[in-house]
Design a protein around this motif. Structure first.
Motif, mmCIF file in Angstrom:
data_model
loop_
_atom_site.group_PDB
_atom_site.id
_atom_site.type_symbol
_atom_site.label_atom_id
_atom_site.label_comp_id
_atom_site.label_asym_id
_atom_site.label_seq_id
_atom_site.Cartn_x
_atom_site.Cartn_y
_atom_site.Cartn_z
ATOM 1 N N GLY A 179 0.788 -1.230 0.000
ATOM 2 C CA GLY A 179 0.000 0.000 0.000
ATOM 3 C C GLY A 179 0.813 1.270 0.000
ATOM 4 O O GLY A 179 0.261 2.367 0.161
ATOM 5 N N LEU A 180 2.135 1.181 -0.202
ATOM 6 C CA LEU A 180 2.980 2.372 -0.132
ATOM 7 C C LEU A 180 2.737 3.324 -1.294
ATOM 8 O O LEU A 180 2.913 4.537 -1.160
ATOM 9 N N SER A 181 2.344 2.791 -2.439
ATOM 10 C CA SER A 181 2.091 3.645 -3.596
ATOM 11 C C SER A 181 0.946 4.609 -3.331
ATOM 12 O O SER A 181 0.960 5.756 -3.808
ATOM 13 N N ASP A 182 -0.051 4.161 -2.586
ATOM 14 C CA ASP A 182 -1.184 5.022 -2.238
ATOM 15 C C ASP A 182 -0.919 5.824 -0.970
ATOM 16 O O ASP A 182 -1.496 6.901 -0.777
ATOM 17 N N LEU A 183 -0.061 5.305 -0.127
ATOM 18 C CA LEU A 183 0.200 5.957 1.161
ATOM 19 C C LEU A 183 1.026 7.232 1.016
ATOM 20 O O LEU A 183 0.739 8.254 1.652
ATOM 21 N N ILE A 184 2.060 7.206 0.175
ATOM 22 C CA ILE A 184 3.008 8.319 0.089
ATOM 23 C C ILE A 184 2.441 9.417 -0.808
ATOM 24 O O ILE A 184 2.110 9.189 -1.976
ATOM 25 N N GLU A 185 2.362 10.606 -0.262
ATOM 26 C CA GLU A 185 1.842 11.757 -1.008
ATOM 27 C C GLU A 185 2.941 12.450 -1.802
ATOM 28 O O GLU A 185 2.749 12.848 -2.957
ATOM 29 N N SER A 186 4.115 12.602 -1.186
ATOM 30 C CA SER A 186 5.209 13.293 -1.873
ATOM 31 C C SER A 186 6.546 12.903 -1.274
ATOM 32 O O SER A 186 6.630 12.484 -0.114
ATOM 33 N N VAL A 187 7.583 13.046 -2.098
ATOM 34 C CA VAL A 187 8.970 12.846 -1.662
ATOM 35 C C VAL A 187 9.747 14.063 -2.151
ATOM 36 O O VAL A 187 9.851 14.291 -3.360
#
Length: 565
Positions: free
Chosen positions: A165-173
């Motif tokens: 689920g990290l693709s949906d969890l992370i908003e920005s880097v």
């Protein structure tokens, strides 16, 4: 070289089944071996270590796979992560990041990067700078952003990140400055740091990526690897070997060995023979039947650890009749898992009553859901509309792993059990890369496979294996997508309170016991055998192997010592 084998060695040789030569190397794999050396005959022929690996790596970028074989060969040898998990201290430790800060709202993570970390210098790349925040942003954006120029170059996807689920969890880097990176989340996730400490979360070189884009060969980023790890890539010969050399500018203490050679040896019989005859220094997954004997051999150091893992039998729930929970329940009751523990694991494992290992604080066993009861199995088949049974396939993992030391033998045991309830099972297997490709495509009826923990958070055994996102990524071997199950997992990771999380995980395990997308079979002890003169080799409970501190010590033979005395 002539050798005299012990009676045990004669037994191993007589039982040896050497597989046929597999398909010729793919072009891109052949292309990533710029300079070839002769194949070493024994471990003493090289200035370094010989490791007998059970299969070929599918790639040299662990972001692209969930295969333990590939992770062992690549992750900790070629790369580093922002942070690491210390299993003994049960805490996260600095790696490429020296420090990190979590905002009060749990949505912002800031990492301070280590200075003067050098990337590998090879025949195909010479870095002009050290690691900086641009490399971290490049690495994350590659798998986060579908429009990123490197997102689809290898046509593999990023199964762990998507399944977790990290693709949906992370908003920005965002690179705050040259050595500070901020990762913002859309919601709190108590497993986030644990996932960053996993073997998948390695850091790539943005400068190398730019060079490959300019040259028009972006796919080489995964097959002619550049990292910051203790070893750097030298060559790969499919079905033969992988060779690494020590990274001379490694930011930690330099690797103890000048080079590591992974000899590709699929047969566990042959790997054991090579270890005993000094044709390799280290051999993973020794045959379970030989563990007791190996403990008695003075020239062998047999290591073991309670490595959280689960071997399981997954049903393809997209295919009839496995789309019917009653059929899956019948099959679960139709197999004798205690007999499997004796004949496959030689009692070096405990029976699994949940997908989550019994060492986890969130474990909730449901033994009644999987108990051996062939009469009940026949009744359930009758009720499901299969009074005369049916025909199915069991796909058997073609390599040995800690969670399943002999999938073919396990399949034969299950095949015999199923025959007693009227189900005819045919056993299927393929060469490792073909097996994984066809498995991800959902061509199987059922499969004997498993999972080893990447970190200590219980989420690692749920979302990567059984979530709807895992199905979309090709990592859900049961092809099972259940919204209620996903809701329970989301509720669990939204809390930082272990008591609250445990309630949700107990409900999730109860739901699995009712739906039975898979049958948990065993939690196994993880073994690794090495020559007694190998020092610095530690078998970690989580993640893949770590070889940077391992080295061969040249000892004086006992008879020579006696002569000198």
């Amino acid at each position: 070289m002539n050798r005299t084998c012990s009676p045990k060695l004669h037994s191993l040789i007589s039982g040896l089944q050497i597989s046929a030569v597999l398909a010729s190397a793919l072009y891109f794999l052949a292309a990533c071996s710029p300079a070839r050396e002769s194949i070493p005959e024994t471990s003493t022929d090289i200035d370094g270590l010989m490791y007998c690996a059970e299969g070929n790596p599918e790639t040299f970028n662990p972001q692209l796979v969930t295969s333990g074989t590939t992770l062992d060969i690549t992750a900790a040898q070629l790369y580093d992560r922002l942070i690491e998990y210390n299993a003994e201290a049960q805490e996260f430790e600095p790696s490429l990041a020296t420090d990190w800060h979590v905002a009060n709202d749990g949505l912002s993570y800031r990492f301070q990067l280590r200075n003067d970390v050098e990337f590998h210098t090879t025949a195909w790349f010479t870095p002009s700078r050290t690691l900086n925040a641009h490399d971290v942003a490049f690495t994350f954006q590659r798998w986060l952003n579908p429009e990123h120029p490197f997102h689809a170059v290898s046509n593999r996807g990023f199964p762990f990140f998507h399944a977790a689920g990290l693709s949906d969890l992370i908003e920005s880097v965002t690179a705050i400055n040259s050595h500070e990176i901020e990762i913002r989340l859309r919601q709190q996730d108590s497993s986030f740091l644990a996932n960053l400490a996993s073997d998948f979360a390695i850091i790539l070189s943005a400068e190398y990526g730019e060079q490959l884009l300019t040259a028009g060969t972006p796919e080489l980023i995964d097959y002619q690897p550049i990292g910051t790890g203790p070893f750097q890539f030298a060559e790969f010969r499919k079905d033969v070997l992988v060779r690494y050399y020590r990274h001379p500018k490694y930011w930690r203490t330099l690797a103890a060995s000048n080079q590591i050679v992974f000899r590709i040896t699929q047969s566990d019989h042959k790997r054991m023979l090579m270890l005993l005859t000094q044709d390799c220094d280290i051999s993973p997954f020794p045959p379970a039947r030989d563990v007791s004997w190996l403990r008695q051999q003075p020239q062998i150091d047999l290591q073991d650890t309670i490595s959280p893992n689960t071997g399981f039998w997954a049903f393809n729930t997209d295919r009839p009749p496995f789309d019917d929970p009653m059929v899956r329940q019948a099959l679960a009751h139709g197999i004798n898992r205690n007999a499997i523990l004796s004949t496959v694991y030689f009692d070096h494992a405990v029976r699994a009553d949940s997908i989550l290992p019994n060492t986890s604080w969130a474990h909730h066993g449901t033994p009644s859901a999987y108990r051996y009861d062939p009469e009940l199995a026949r009744e359930l088949l009758q009720e499901a509309g299969f009074p005369n049974g049916f025909t199915m396939q069991i796909w058997a993992l073609p390599v040995q792993r800690a969670y399943n030391p002999n999938a073919r033998l396990m399949a034969e045991r299950i095949q015999a059990d199923l025959a007693r309830i009227g189900v005819q099972a045919n056993i299927v297997s393929y060469e490792w890369s073909t097996f994984r490709r066809r498995l991800a495509a959902g061509e199987h009826d059922s499969v004997l496979i498993g999972w080893s923990a990447d970190h200590a958070d219980p989420d690692n055994f749920f979302r990567p294996l059984l979530s709807c996102a895992a199905k979309a990524s090709g990592n859900n071997r049961a092809q099972w997508c259940d919204p209620l199950f996903d809701e329970l997992l989301s509720a669990a990771i939204a809390s930082n309170d272990p008591k609250v999380r445990k309630i949700y995980y107990e409900q999730a395990q109860e739901h699995l016991a009712q739906e039975v997308p898979l049958v948990p079979i065993a939690h196994s002890i993880r073994f690794q055998a090495a020559r007694a003169n190998i020092q610095g080799l530690v078998l970690e409970p989580y993640g893949g192997i770590q070889l940077r501190n391992a080295k061969r010590v040249h000892t004086v033979p006992a008879e020579q010592q006696n002569e000198e005395e």
